[in-house]
Design an enzyme around this catalytic site. Structure first.
Site, PDB file in Angstrom:
ATOM      1  CG  ASN A   1      -6.474  -0.089  -0.056  1.00 35.98           C
ATOM      2  OD1 ASN A   1      -5.359   0.032  -0.580  1.00 35.98           O
ATOM      3  ND2 ASN A   1      -6.623  -0.299   1.238  1.00 35.98           N
TER       4      ASN A   1
ATOM      5  CG  HIS B   1      -3.297   3.457   8.684  1.00 39.74           C
ATOM      6  ND1 HIS B   1      -4.395   3.897   7.972  1.00 39.74           N
ATOM      7  CD2 HIS B   1      -3.196   2.139   8.425  1.00 39.74           C
ATOM      8  CE1 HIS B   1      -4.931   2.875   7.316  1.00 39.74           C
ATOM      9  NE2 HIS B   1      -4.214   1.794   7.566  1.00 39.74           N
TER      10      HIS B   1
ATOM     11  CB  ALA C   1      -6.721  -2.585   9.981  1.00 38.77           C
TER      12      ALA C   1
ATOM     13  CG  HIS D   1      -8.870  -8.699   2.545  1.00 39.11           C
ATOM     14  ND1 HIS D   1      -7.983  -7.823   3.123  1.00 39.11           N
ATOM     15  CD2 HIS D   1      -9.561  -9.260   3.556  1.00 39.11           C
ATOM     16  CE1 HIS D   1      -8.150  -7.844   4.442  1.00 39.11           C
ATOM     17  NE2 HIS D   1      -9.110  -8.708   4.731  1.00 39.11           N
TER      18      HIS D   1
ATOM     19  CG  HIS E   1      -1.823  -1.141   1.308  1.00 36.58           C
ATOM     20  ND1 HIS E   1      -3.099  -1.104   0.783  1.00 36.58           N
ATOM     21  CD2 HIS E   1      -1.647  -2.396   1.798  1.00 36.58           C
ATOM     22  CE1 HIS E   1      -3.672  -2.295   0.970  1.00 36.58           C
ATOM     23  NE2 HIS E   1      -2.826  -3.084   1.576  1.00 36.58           N
ATOM     24  CG  LEU E   2       3.447   2.376  -2.741  1.00 35.90           C
ATOM     25  CD1 LEU E   2       3.930   2.453  -4.184  1.00 35.90           C
ATOM     26  CD2 LEU E   2       4.587   2.703  -1.786  1.00 35.90           C
TER      27      LEU E   2
HETATM   28  O1  DOR Z   1      -4.247  -4.038   7.833  1.00 35.63           O
HETATM   29  C1  DOR Z   1      -4.607  -3.732   6.711  1.00 35.63           C
HETATM   30  N1  DOR Z   1      -4.382  -2.502   6.185  1.00 35.63           N
HETATM   31  N2  DOR Z   1      -5.272  -4.636   5.975  1.00 35.63           N
HETATM   32  C2  DOR Z   1      -5.815  -4.328   4.804  1.00 35.63           C
HETATM   33  O2  DOR Z   1      -6.413  -5.191   4.212  1.00 35.63           O
HETATM   34  C3  DOR Z   1      -5.745  -2.948   4.279  1.00 35.63           C
HETATM   35  C4  DOR Z   1      -4.595  -2.232   4.815  1.00 35.63           C
HETATM   36  C5  DOR Z   1      -4.644  -0.729   4.554  1.00 35.63           C
HETATM   37  O3  DOR Z   1      -4.850  -0.350   3.410  1.00 35.63           O
HETATM   38  O4  DOR Z   1      -4.399   0.032   5.482  1.00 35.63           O
HETATM   39 ZN    ZN Z   2      -3.138  -5.092   1.902  1.00 35.54          ZN
END
Ligand code: DOR
Ligand code: ZN
Length: 346
Positions: free
Chosen positions: A41, A251, A263, A136, A15-16
């Site tokens: 996402n 995050h 998450a 997923h 995830h970038l």
């Molecule tokens: O922990 C997670 N973070 N699981 C995911 O499926 C998405 C990811 C996120 O994009 O932060």
């Molecule tokens: Zn992921």
């Protein structure tokens, strides 16, 4: 000093983010990974080839000078995805796969799939066109215990899907359970799985160690110790359908340390080094290169990388915090000692 030379590895699940967040994190992956499968996402999600190519350009533009890194893009499967878009993906050089999120299952998954059967026409086209489906692997049913969601996914979503579309290429992403390991081992050559550093290093006790620890919270959530051991055994076994995918998911500190924390674990600054420690501890450091640099590329039908990276066994302190937007980010293993160090001058 002990050294390790590796063909440049690939991160098959990353995830970038976008904008300033992207600029803050992209170098931590590009420092060692040659390529990455980039998750779609964003808000709004990346649903078309044009959007994926525009996102790819933003990633390349955010790269610091001198870092060579190829983003491999994915599309987000929604209720509006059409088979015609999948047809255009066949053989595409930069947009390689489609990501399945169960609606609402995780961060920015609100546009995901509510009923998999509704996506069958699109998935059928993926099987025909040879486009991998990256899953997923959880159900998002509030009636299913959060620790059982992967196993129920295997039984109710994945197994029926593979029976219906035997030619479909599937990557079961970030597996967390012994059941997933066995399912992939016994599955066809068209089924593979990624394994993250956190699921190799920790069990679910880490989330509740003398208090609630949001920086150990990701989805799928950490599981019991026997599951962690099964994942370590799978990753270090030399089986070609288990390969590296960090799921590094940044995050801000404030979004993690909250009454409803996000998450995701930001592992990119130390992910490769953690995999090295896992393989070293298992006594099979000689199998790391295949897991990190060969098997993923082979599964996706990509050429293996030709460049090399060098690492030294040398202790360094992982930062307790890193700058992120107008906030901070807490990397995985913040404040701890890392035993391997990437040497930049190769
Ligand atoms: O922990 C997670 N973070 N699981 C995911 O499926 C998405 C990811 C996120 O994009 O932060
Ligand atoms: Zn992921």
């Amino acid at each position: 000093m002990k050294e390790l030379m590796l063909t440049r590895p690939d991160d098959m699940h990353l995830h970038l983010r976008d904008g300033a967040a992207l600029a803050a994190v992209v170098a931590s992956s590009a420092r060692c990974f040659a390529r990455a499968i980039v998750m779609p996402n964003l808000q709004p999600p990346v649903t078309t080839i044009e959007q994926a190519l525009a996102y790819r350009q933003r990633i390349l533009a955010a790269l610091p000078a001198g870092l060579d890194f190829e983003p491999l893009m994915t599309l987000y499967l929604t209720g509006n995805t059409r088979p015609a878009e999948i047809k255009r993906l066949a053989g595409h050089a930069s947009v390689l796969a489609v990501k399945y999120y169960p609606a609402g299952a995780t961060f920015n998954a609100d546009n995901g799939v509510t009923t998999i059967e509704k996506a069958y026409p699109v998935i059928e086209q993926m099987a025909i066109s040879g486009v991998p489906l990256l899953m997923h692997g959880e159900v998002n049913d509030p009636g299913v215990d959060i620790f059982d969601r992967e196993q129920v996914f295997i039984e109710t979503i994945l197994d029926p899907l593979l029976n219906r579309f035997p030619g479909l290429r599937v990557v079961f992403e970030h597996i967390t359970t012994e059941q997933a390991v066995r399912y992939v081992e016994q599955g066809p050559a068209t089924l593979a799985a990624t394994i993250t550093p956190q699921h190799l290093l920790y069990n679910r006790n880490a989330i509740f160690d003398h208090g609630i620890r949001p920086h150990y919270y990701c989805l799928p959530v950490l599981k019991r110790e026997p599951h962690r051991l099964a994942l370590v055994a799978a990753a270090t076994s030399g089986h070609p359908r288990f390969f590296l995918g960090t799921d590094s998911a940044p995050h801000a500190q404030s979004a993690k340390e909250s009454a409803c924390g996000c998450a995701g674990i930001y592992s990119a600054p130390v992910a490769l080094e953690i995999y090295i420690e896992i393989f070293e501890r298992a006594g099979v450091l000689d199998r790391l290169e295949a897991f990190a640099s060969h098997f993923g590329a082979d599964f996706y039908g990509l050429p293996r990388n030709t460049g090399t990276i060098r690492l030294q066994q040398k202790d360094w302190n992982i930062p307790t915090t890193l700058p992120y937007l107008d906030d901070c980010i807490i990397p995985m293993r913040a404040g701890e000692i890392c035993h391997w160090r990437l040497v930049a001058d190769v």
